[in-house]
Every structure is written in structure tokens, then in C-alpha cells.
Design a protein around this motif. Structure first.
Motif, short mmCIF file in Angstrom:
data_model
loop_
_atom_site.label_atom_id
_atom_site.label_comp_id
_atom_site.label_asym_id
_atom_site.label_seq_id
_atom_site.Cartn_x
_atom_site.Cartn_y
_atom_site.Cartn_z
N LEU A 282 50.83 72.45 15.79
CA LEU A 282 50.41 73.83 15.52
C LEU A 282 51.18 74.43 14.34
N ILE A 283 52.46 74.13 14.24
CA ILE A 283 53.25 74.64 13.11
C ILE A 283 52.75 74.02 11.81
N SER A 284 52.39 72.74 11.85
CA SER A 284 51.90 72.10 10.63
C SER A 284 50.57 72.68 10.19
N ILE A 285 49.74 73.07 11.16
CA ILE A 285 48.44 73.68 10.82
C ILE A 285 48.63 74.96 10.03
N GLU A 286 49.63 75.76 10.41
CA GLU A 286 49.76 77.09 9.83
C GLU A 286 50.91 77.23 8.83
N ASN A 368 48.14 60.90 16.65
CA ASN A 368 46.88 60.34 16.15
C ASN A 368 46.13 59.63 17.27
N LYS A 369 46.84 58.87 18.08
CA LYS A 369 46.21 58.13 19.18
C LYS A 369 45.58 59.09 20.18
N PHE A 370 46.31 60.14 20.56
CA PHE A 370 45.79 61.11 21.52
C PHE A 370 44.52 61.77 20.99
N LEU A 371 44.55 62.22 19.74
CA LEU A 371 43.40 62.92 19.18
C LEU A 371 42.19 62.00 19.06
N ARG A 372 42.40 60.74 18.69
CA ARG A 372 41.28 59.80 18.58
C ARG A 372 40.67 59.52 19.95
N GLU A 373 41.53 59.27 20.92
CA GLU A 373 41.04 58.94 22.27
C GLU A 373 40.27 60.09 22.89
N ASN A 374 40.53 61.31 22.42
CA ASN A 374 39.86 62.48 22.97
C ASN A 374 38.78 63.05 22.05
N GLY A 375 38.38 62.25 21.07
CA GLY A 375 37.30 62.66 20.19
C GLY A 375 37.63 63.86 19.32
N LEU A 376 38.91 64.02 18.98
CA LEU A 376 39.34 65.19 18.22
C LEU A 376 39.73 64.86 16.78
N LEU A 377 39.44 63.64 16.34
CA LEU A 377 39.84 63.23 14.98
C LEU A 377 38.77 62.30 14.41
N PRO A 378 38.16 62.65 13.29
CA PRO A 378 37.13 61.79 12.68
C PRO A 378 37.72 60.45 12.23
N ALA A 379 36.87 59.45 12.15
CA ALA A 379 37.32 58.14 11.67
C ALA A 379 37.85 58.26 10.24
N GLY A 380 38.97 57.57 9.99
CA GLY A 380 39.54 57.56 8.65
C GLY A 380 40.40 58.76 8.33
N VAL A 381 40.56 59.69 9.27
CA VAL A 381 41.37 60.88 9.06
C VAL A 381 42.60 60.80 9.97
N THR A 382 43.76 61.23 9.47
CA THR A 382 44.98 61.27 10.28
C THR A 382 45.53 62.69 10.25
N ILE A 383 46.51 62.96 11.11
CA ILE A 383 47.07 64.31 11.15
C ILE A 383 47.82 64.65 9.87
N GLY A 384 48.17 63.63 9.08
CA GLY A 384 48.77 63.91 7.78
C GLY A 384 47.83 64.71 6.89
N GLY A 385 46.53 64.66 7.20
CA GLY A 385 45.55 65.40 6.42
C GLY A 385 45.61 66.90 6.64
N VAL A 386 46.38 67.35 7.64
CA VAL A 386 46.51 68.79 7.88
C VAL A 386 47.15 69.48 6.68
N ARG A 387 48.10 68.80 6.04
CA ARG A 387 48.74 69.38 4.84
C ARG A 387 47.72 69.57 3.72
N HIS A 388 46.78 68.63 3.62
CA HIS A 388 45.73 68.75 2.61
C HIS A 388 44.76 69.88 2.97
N THR A 389 44.49 70.02 4.27
CA THR A 389 43.66 71.13 4.72
C THR A 389 44.29 72.46 4.34
N TRP A 390 45.61 72.53 4.49
CA TRP A 390 46.34 73.76 4.18
C TRP A 390 46.14 74.16 2.72
N GLU A 391 46.25 73.20 1.82
CA GLU A 391 46.07 73.56 0.41
C GLU A 391 44.64 73.99 0.15
N SER A 392 43.67 73.34 0.80
CA SER A 392 42.28 73.75 0.61
C SER A 392 42.06 75.18 1.10
#
Length: 446
Positions: A282-286, A368-392
Motif C-alpha cells: 500500500l505504501i508503494s502504491i501511494e 507476486n505469488k499471492f497476487l497471481r494465485e488470486n487473479g490480481l496480477l496480469p501475466a507478465g506484470v510484477t509488483i515492481g510495476g507499481v513504481r511505473h504506475t506511480w509515474e504515469s
């Protein structure tokens, strides 16, 4: 030093007794040294530098007499330089023109006409280059780089050390034996490259891994020769790299912001995640912080009672009782990170930080494993992408590029392509910018 000035006729001299510890390498009990001036002010400006030169020379002679192989080599190099000569090997000295050889021989004599053994070794190549083996290069480099690495945690030191150990192991495999570092030439570097060219044929390894190997060896050799103070050090890895003309540029994919709002923040979506992992996320998201910039922070970096609550991302020296040292990625990464919305709520739940993940590497894979197993992360995307989302998100809010860079801990000079003037962005301004794009905080995460 004024008490050590003596006027002889119209010329000032340094007159000072030789310290007892240097008696074995300096036969004169007292030094008389002309400062070549009749001006007391000029003499005073020279005298400390002249005396320091004597002290350095005597220390070098002691090291040349009593030190280990590397200390003796450094001492010989320094002594030669103080006599106005470059250090040369015995073979190189033997090949000098006769007049140049005689000058070196004459320079080995003390004022009493006795030959000074340590100076003779320095000027006539009587000291061999140190015999450090490749197998000892990483430990040697670690010792040389101890000041540079003083902020690294134990985990960061492992990450610093291990790729260098692998690189040396690969070089030894390539040349077929452990060898003196000074014997590594361009020929050995080419063998190292051929080893990787053969490995890459399998298609299972990446060119980047090979080039990292070459980079680490070249860096250690550069430190090795710099420590020796060699005037013209060899660069055996110059031009050594492997290029893949078919390689495509890679770019980490961002996590869609709609996915974050609609799925990650939905009631119960993150309940199966432990509370530390959830709140780091959550901190990384914001904040757009790198994961390590959050989970490795010590308690003192959480400024929750400040007028503007924030995180202080900086090099951490630690203390004797805990491994709280931490080195940030680069000098531009040092910054104050304002906490708003989701990030502030999460940080308040963990005012002491995140001990479960501090200086460990289990966070990313587990989340990453938790989010994938629960359908919360698209294929080819990792939580490291949150930093890229932030800049967008910052970009969509029309935050200028250099302000985005400063908020994210990038080099503003590189972003602007010119020198940066003025003060850095104030915490209040940072807070105002990030508050504009803050996501609503659901009741279950407040």
C-alpha cells in the motif's frame, strides 16, 4: 612550525630533529633543509609541506623495509616518485639508456654517500609487483572499497560480493588456472569472453550476464591498480563486451491503476496477505518508492509525528546493536517521501518499520505469488510495476518531468539535460503534488 625556522645569512632553513622511530631509515639526527627564500612569510607557507614530505618518505622507507609484499611495492613506487622517477621493474631499468641508469644509481645515495637500500630498491626495480592471486581479488577489493561500502547492510554486502565471486570463478575457469592478478592481460580477457560466447550458444543465458561479468572484473582491476598507484595501469578489459543485435529493449510493465482501485483495494482482496506485506504494498502504491526503500527502513526513518508525515530515504549508518545500515541506490535517491492516504494509514500501523522483511529478499516473490494465485496480477506484470504506475499517475496529473524525477529520486540534472539551480523541492510542495493524485482510502484499509 615557526620554531623550526632558522635564518642562515639571508636564507631561511627548516631545522628539525628526526623522530626516533625513523632512526633506522634516516642516518641524520637533524634535518637542515633550505627553503630558498629570505621572506619569513613565504618560509612559513613552505615549512609544513616540506616536513610532511620528509615524514611521508620515512614512512614509505619503513614500509619498504618492514611491510608485506603490497606495502613494499607501494612504498617503492612512492619513494621513486619522491625522487622524481617512475617506478620501473628490474628488467625495464636494465634496458634504460646508460645515462638514465647512472642518474638512478646516483640518486640512491644519501648525503653521506652511503647507498640507501630502500631507495635503491625503488629506483632500480628491486621490488616485485605484489603476488595477489585472482582467488583473493574479491576479498582484496572488499578491503579497498570498505569506505565506499560503509552504509551497506549485511544483505547488500552479499549482493555486492556474490556476483564478483562468480565473475572471478568464471575467469579462472576460462584461463584454466588461478593466476596472479598482475598477469591478467587482454589475452585472458579474450578467453573470458570466449567462455561466455560458448555458453550463450545454448540460448539459456543472457548477454547481460556476460557483460556484468566483464564489468565486475574490470572494476576490481581498476581498484587494484589504483590502490597500487600505478602511473599507467593496464586495462585488459577495454573493449571486452558481447553485443546482441537482435536484443529488444526491455521495459517493466506498469500495474493498471484501474486494477489497483477495483481489485486490490476491494474488501477482503488482500486479507490472505500478512499485514507487513500488505502495508508495504500500500505504501508503494501511494509513494512510488522502490520496495527496498520501504521495507528496509529503520524505525528512525518513519517521521509520522512531523507536521507533514513522511519517510526519510537516506543512507543509514546503523549502530553497534543492530544491522540497520543501508545504502540507497544512488545519491539522487535521498529524499523526503510525503505520506498521504493509503500510505499514511499503512505507515501508522507500522511505526517501527517492517522487521519481517528488513534486509531480506522474500517480499517480492511472496507478494507476486499471492497476487497471481488470486487473479490480481496480469501475466507478465510484477509488483515492481507499481513504481511505473506511480509515474504515469504523476504524468496524467501534468506534473512536470523534472518534478516527477525529483519526487521519484531520479537525477534531475539528467532529466533536464543541464545544471540544476535553486533549492530542492520542499516537503510541503511534494506533499501537495502527491495529494492531488491520492486514491480514496477504503474503510477497511483506513
Amino acid at each position: 612550525m615557526s620554531d623550526n625556522l632558522t635564518l642562515r645569512g639571508k636564507t631561511f632553513y627548516l631545522k628539525r630533529r628526526v623522530p626516533a622511530r625513523f632512526a633506522d631509515v634516516e642516518p641524520r639526527p637533524v634535518i637542515w633543509h633550505s627553503l630558498k627564500t629570505d621572506s619569513r612569510a613565504i618560509a612559513l607557507s613552505k615549512v609544513e609541506r616540506v616536513w610532511a614530505g620528509y615524514l611521508d618518505g620515512w614512512e614509505a622507507r619503513l614500509a619498504g623495509r618492514d611491510g608485506d609484499a603490497e606495502a613494499r611495492f607501494r612504498a617503492a613506487r612512492d619513494l621513486a616518485a619522491r625522487q622524481g622517477y617512475a617506478f620501473l621493474s628490474a628488467d625495464s631499468v636494465a634496458n634504460l639508456e646508460l645515462i638514465d641508469l647512472l642518474r638512478r644509481v646516483e640518486a640512491t645515495q644519501a648525503p653521506s654517500n652511503d647507498v640507501q637500500p630502500e631507495v635503491a630498491e625503488a629506483l632500480l626495480g628491486g621490488v616485485e609487483e605484489p603476488g595477489l592471486m585472482l582467488s583473493g581479488l574479491v576479498a582484496h577489493t572488499e578491503d579497498i572499497a570498505s569506505h565506499d561500502n560503509r552504509f551497506k547492510s549485511a544483505q547488500q554486502m552479499r549482493l555486492w560480493r556474490n556476483p564478483r565471486i562468480r565473475a572471478v570463478r568464471n575467469l579462472i575457469e576460462a584461463i584454466g588456472e588461478d593466476r596472479r592478478v598482475v598477469d591478467v592481460t587482454a589475452a585472458e580477457a579474450l578467453q573470458h569472453r570466449r567462455l561466455w560466447q560458448d555458453r550463450l550458444k545454448s540460448g539459456k543465458l543472457k548477454v547481460a550476464s556476460a557483460n556484468k561479468d566483464f564489468h565486475y572484473i574490470a572494476g576490481m582491476l581498476r581498484r587494484f591498480y589504483d590502490d597500487l598507484g600505478q602511473a599507467a595501469p593496464p586495462h585488459p578489459y577495454a573493449g571486452i563486451s558481447i553485443r546482441d543485435r537482435h536484443a529488444k529493449p526491455t521495459r517493466k510493465r506498469e500495474v493498471p491503476v484501474d486494477l489497483i482501485k477495483e481489485k486490490w483495494l476491494a474488501p477482503g482482496a488482500l486479507d490472505g496477505m500478512n499485514d507487513e506485506a500488505r502495508d508495504i504494498l500500500l505504501i508503494s502504491i501511494e509513494t512510488g518508492c522502490r520496495q527496498s526503500e520501504i521495507m528496509d527502513l529503520p524505525a528512525r526513518a518513519f517521521k509520522l509525528d512531523a507536521p507533514i508525515p513522511h519517510l526519510m530515504v537516506a543512507n543509514e549508518e546503523g549502530d553497534e546493536s543492530a544491522d540497520d545500515r543501508r545504502e540507497i541506490k544512488n545519491m539522487h535517491s535521498e529524499r523526503q517521501v510525503p505520506l498521504v492516504g493509503l500510505a499514511l494509514a499503512a505507515a501508522k500501523r507500522h511505526p517501527e518499520g517492517f522487521p519481517r522483511y528488513r534486509h531480506k529478499r522474500s517480499y517480492s516473490a511472496g507478494v507476486n505469488k499471492f497476487l497471481r494465485e488470486n487473479g490480481l496480477l496480469p501475466a507478465g506484470v510484477t509488483i515492481g510495476g507499481v513504481r511505473h504506475t506511480w509515474e504515469s499517475r504523476l504524468k496524467a496529473a501534468q506534473v512536470p518531468m523534472d518534478d516527477r524525477g525529483e519526487i521519484m529520486g531520479h537525477s534531475v540534472k539528467e532529466v533536464r539535460g543541464r545544471e540544476v539551480y535553486g533549492d530542492e523541492m520542499a516537503l510541503q510542495m511534494r506533499r501537495d503534488v502527491v495529494a492531488r493524485i491520492a486514491l480514496p482510502v477504503p474503510d477497511h484499509l483506513a
